[in-house]
Motif scaffolding. Structure first.
Motif, PDB file in Angstrom:
ATOM      1  N   ALA A 109       1.080  -1.055   0.189  1.00  0.00           N
ATOM      2  CA  ALA A 109       0.089  -0.508  -0.346  1.00  0.00           C
ATOM      3  C   ALA A 109       1.111   1.136  -0.381  1.00  0.00           C
ATOM      4  O   ALA A 109       0.307   2.666  -0.720  1.00  0.00           O
ATOM      5  CB  ALA A 109      -1.347  -0.139   0.938  1.00  0.00           C
ATOM      6  N   LYS A 110       2.051   0.896   0.755  1.00  0.00           N
ATOM      7  CA  LYS A 110       2.579   2.329   0.644  1.00  0.00           C
ATOM      8  C   LYS A 110       3.448   2.733  -0.607  1.00  0.00           C
ATOM      9  O   LYS A 110       3.600   3.750  -0.930  1.00  0.00           O
ATOM     10  CB  LYS A 110       3.987   2.400   2.145  1.00  0.00           C
ATOM     11  CG  LYS A 110       5.054   3.392   2.224  1.00  0.00           C
ATOM     12  CD  LYS A 110       4.620   4.563   2.231  1.00  0.00           C
ATOM     13  CE  LYS A 110       6.198   5.278   2.927  1.00  0.00           C
ATOM     14  NZ  LYS A 110       5.637   6.528   3.243  1.00  0.00           N
ATOM     15  N   GLN A 111       3.676   1.214  -1.294  1.00  0.00           N
ATOM     16  CA  GLN A 111       4.232   1.574  -2.462  1.00  0.00           C
ATOM     17  C   GLN A 111       3.430   2.140  -3.765  1.00  0.00           C
ATOM     18  O   GLN A 111       4.486   2.707  -4.079  1.00  0.00           O
ATOM     19  CB  GLN A 111       5.020  -0.051  -3.073  1.00  0.00           C
ATOM     20  CG  GLN A 111       5.682  -0.091  -4.506  1.00  0.00           C
ATOM     21  CD  GLN A 111       5.950  -1.160  -4.998  1.00  0.00           C
ATOM     22  OE1 GLN A 111       6.295  -2.061  -4.137  1.00  0.00           O
ATOM     23  NE2 GLN A 111       5.485  -2.194  -5.999  1.00  0.00           N
ATOM     24  N   LEU A 112       2.469   1.729  -3.380  1.00  0.00           N
ATOM     25  CA  LEU A 112       1.325   2.497  -4.377  1.00  0.00           C
ATOM     26  C   LEU A 112       1.647   3.466  -4.127  1.00  0.00           C
ATOM     27  O   LEU A 112       0.712   4.628  -5.164  1.00  0.00           O
ATOM     28  CB  LEU A 112      -0.243   1.597  -4.436  1.00  0.00           C
ATOM     29  CG  LEU A 112      -0.269  -0.016  -4.770  1.00  0.00           C
ATOM     30  CD1 LEU A 112      -1.624  -0.464  -4.618  1.00  0.00           C
ATOM     31  CD2 LEU A 112       0.637  -0.069  -5.334  1.00  0.00           C
ATOM     32  N   ILE A 113       1.225   3.882  -2.324  1.00  0.00           N
ATOM     33  CA  ILE A 113       1.432   6.101  -3.290  1.00  0.00           C
ATOM     34  C   ILE A 113       1.751   6.624  -3.363  1.00  0.00           C
ATOM     35  O   ILE A 113       2.014   7.073  -3.770  1.00  0.00           O
ATOM     36  CB  ILE A 113       0.596   5.917  -0.888  1.00  0.00           C
ATOM     37  CG1 ILE A 113      -0.635   5.290  -0.855  1.00  0.00           C
ATOM     38  CG2 ILE A 113       0.242   7.915  -0.769  1.00  0.00           C
ATOM     39  CD1 ILE A 113      -0.664   4.834   0.820  1.00  0.00           C
ATOM     40  N   ASP A 114       3.401   6.048  -2.957  1.00  0.00           N
ATOM     41  CA  ASP A 114       4.316   7.165  -3.166  1.00  0.00           C
ATOM     42  C   ASP A 114       4.866   6.911  -4.411  1.00  0.00           C
ATOM     43  O   ASP A 114       5.201   7.965  -4.663  1.00  0.00           O
ATOM     44  CB  ASP A 114       5.622   5.902  -2.412  1.00  0.00           C
ATOM     45  CG  ASP A 114       5.764   6.099  -1.035  1.00  0.00           C
ATOM     46  OD1 ASP A 114       4.943   6.996  -0.644  1.00  0.00           O
ATOM     47  OD2 ASP A 114       6.878   5.371  -0.520  1.00  0.00           O
ATOM     48  N   GLU A 115       4.306   5.752  -5.223  1.00  0.00           N
ATOM     49  CA  GLU A 115       4.214   5.961  -7.084  1.00  0.00           C
ATOM     50  C   GLU A 115       2.894   6.806  -7.220  1.00  0.00           C
ATOM     51  O   GLU A 115       3.178   7.060  -8.348  1.00  0.00           O
ATOM     52  CB  GLU A 115       3.792   4.244  -7.790  1.00  0.00           C
ATOM     53  CG  GLU A 115       4.931   3.396  -6.895  1.00  0.00           C
ATOM     54  CD  GLU A 115       4.774   2.104  -7.782  1.00  0.00           C
ATOM     55  OE1 GLU A 115       3.412   1.994  -7.953  1.00  0.00           O
ATOM     56  OE2 GLU A 115       5.968   1.441  -7.695  1.00  0.00           O
TER      57      GLU A 115
END
Length: 380
Positions: free
Chosen positions: A142-148
């Protein structure tokens, strides 16, 4: 060959078991520059400490945490004891030059937590606070998707953490089993115990929180205290709900209770952005729900992502795609990340300073509930 890192664990309760399990497993699955060696376990009762040492493979046991700090052979002090003794142990460990892992919340309050941050920064020792849910692969994804930028601008963040184990008036406060109900040992109730998890994850995902407006309730006003044998006033919050505004302008809603009959550990969050939304549930922790508005309308809808493939966070270290992992693995990931950072001389989040932000948030929540006002959240 991996270098040895000698561990002194203080506390043999639930968290002591999760951390010990992680130390035992981590080098079997991660190629790391260090290998934890279980040198000493420290606990209140000699018999229990010896039994724990025998079960988990610690070389020795003690009932004196100061002897762990004074031992020149100990490289890492792991603190898994009630909140009211975190500060004294951590500050002593920092002064002795030990690396430190500490269970959450960092301290009883922000003022005390700040002294711990000052101590580790002055000593220059590696430090980590065990907000383990960050390292659930689906939560990390989830953090990765947000940061992307896949969600775009964030509008809403909502989370809850519900339990039901304190509904009975026969449950006591204090002692080794129920210290979380004793305000002197815990500092607060669900705010510091459960909502701290939600808040840490939320600020990791969505940035700092600016202001809060909260309400709390203590449903059982008096409980028998294990140590005195008498009924005493309950000083912790049994339930807490707060709304907030993040620094980025998004709005948040958080709820936690130990009086939600039927829920043992319901932790969920949902994040709504202009382009997409994501949601997660601890009861189905290996899945991440995802909605992408860019999908063609005839197939647009919530999808369930099974977070088990090798290109997903941490999953290349485990089994084949389709086979999920569980709660205990979050602690293995935590130790793996810590050992990597320790070897490279780099901080690994959440550090004591990161946890201080959560502590300040909890302080603001409790102050808001007491004063029935909006409160500004202090920044570290």
């Amino acid at each position: 060959m991996a270098k040895e890192l000698n561990v002194g664990l203080i506390g043999y309760g639930f968290m002591g078991r999760t951390h010990s399990n992680a130390y035992c497993k981590v080098n079997h699955f991660f190629d790391l520059p260090y290998k934890p060696v279980l040198k000493v376990i420290c606990g209140l009762e000699d018999k229990e400490a010896k039994s724990f040492a025998d079960q988990w493979g610690y070389e020795s046991h003690t009932t004196d945490w100061k002897s762990v700090i004074a031992d020149d052979n100990i490289d890492l002090v792991d603190i898994c004891v009630p909140n009211n003794v975190h500060a004294e142990i951590a500050i002593a460990a920092a002064k002795a030059g030990k690396a430190i892992i500490c269970e959450k919340p960092l301290a009883l309050n922000g003022e005390q937590a700040k002294t711990m941050v000052d101590a580790v920064e002055k000593a220059g020792v590696a430090n980590l606070v065990s907000f383990n849910y960050r390292r659930v692969p689906a939560v990390t994804l989830a953090k990765q998707l947000i940061d992307e930028g896949r969600l775009g601008r964030i509008f809403h963040y909502r989370a809850n953490f519900l339990q039901d184990w304190t509904i009975s008036t026969d449950v006591p406060q204090g002692g080794m089993a129920t210290w979380r109900l004793d305000v002197k040992a815990a500092g607060s109730g669900v705010t510091g115990d459960l909502l701290a998890h939600c808040a840490d994850t939320a600020m990791w995902h969505n940035g700092p929180i600016d202001t809060v407006c909260a309400m709390t309730e203590t449903f059982v006003k008096e409980r028998m205290h294990v140590e005195t044998g008498k009924k005493e006033k309950v000083g912790i919050d049994d339930a807490c709900t707060f709304m907030c505004r993040f620094d980025n302008g998004s709005l948040g809603n958080f709820e936690s209770s130990r009086y939600a009959r039927g829920h043992k550990a319901l932790y969920t969050f949902e994040i709504n952005g202009e382009k997409a939304s994501i949601a997660w549930d601890l009861h189905d922790l290996h899945r991440l729900s995802y909605f992408d508005h860019a999908d063609e309308s005839i197939v647009r809808g919530w999808r369930s992502i099974h977070v088990t493939d090798g290109d997903m966070p941490y999953m290349d270290k485990w089994w084949v795609p389709g086979l999920q992992i569980g709660y205990e693995h979050t602690f293995v990931h935590q130790i793996a990340d810590f050992l990597e950072g320790y070897a490279e001389g780099k901080p690994v989040s959440p550090t004591f300073k990161d946890a201080l932000a959560t502590q300040y948030l909890c302080d603001a929540v409790l102050k808001s509930a007491a004063n029935q006002t909006w409160e500004k959240v202090q920044k570290p």
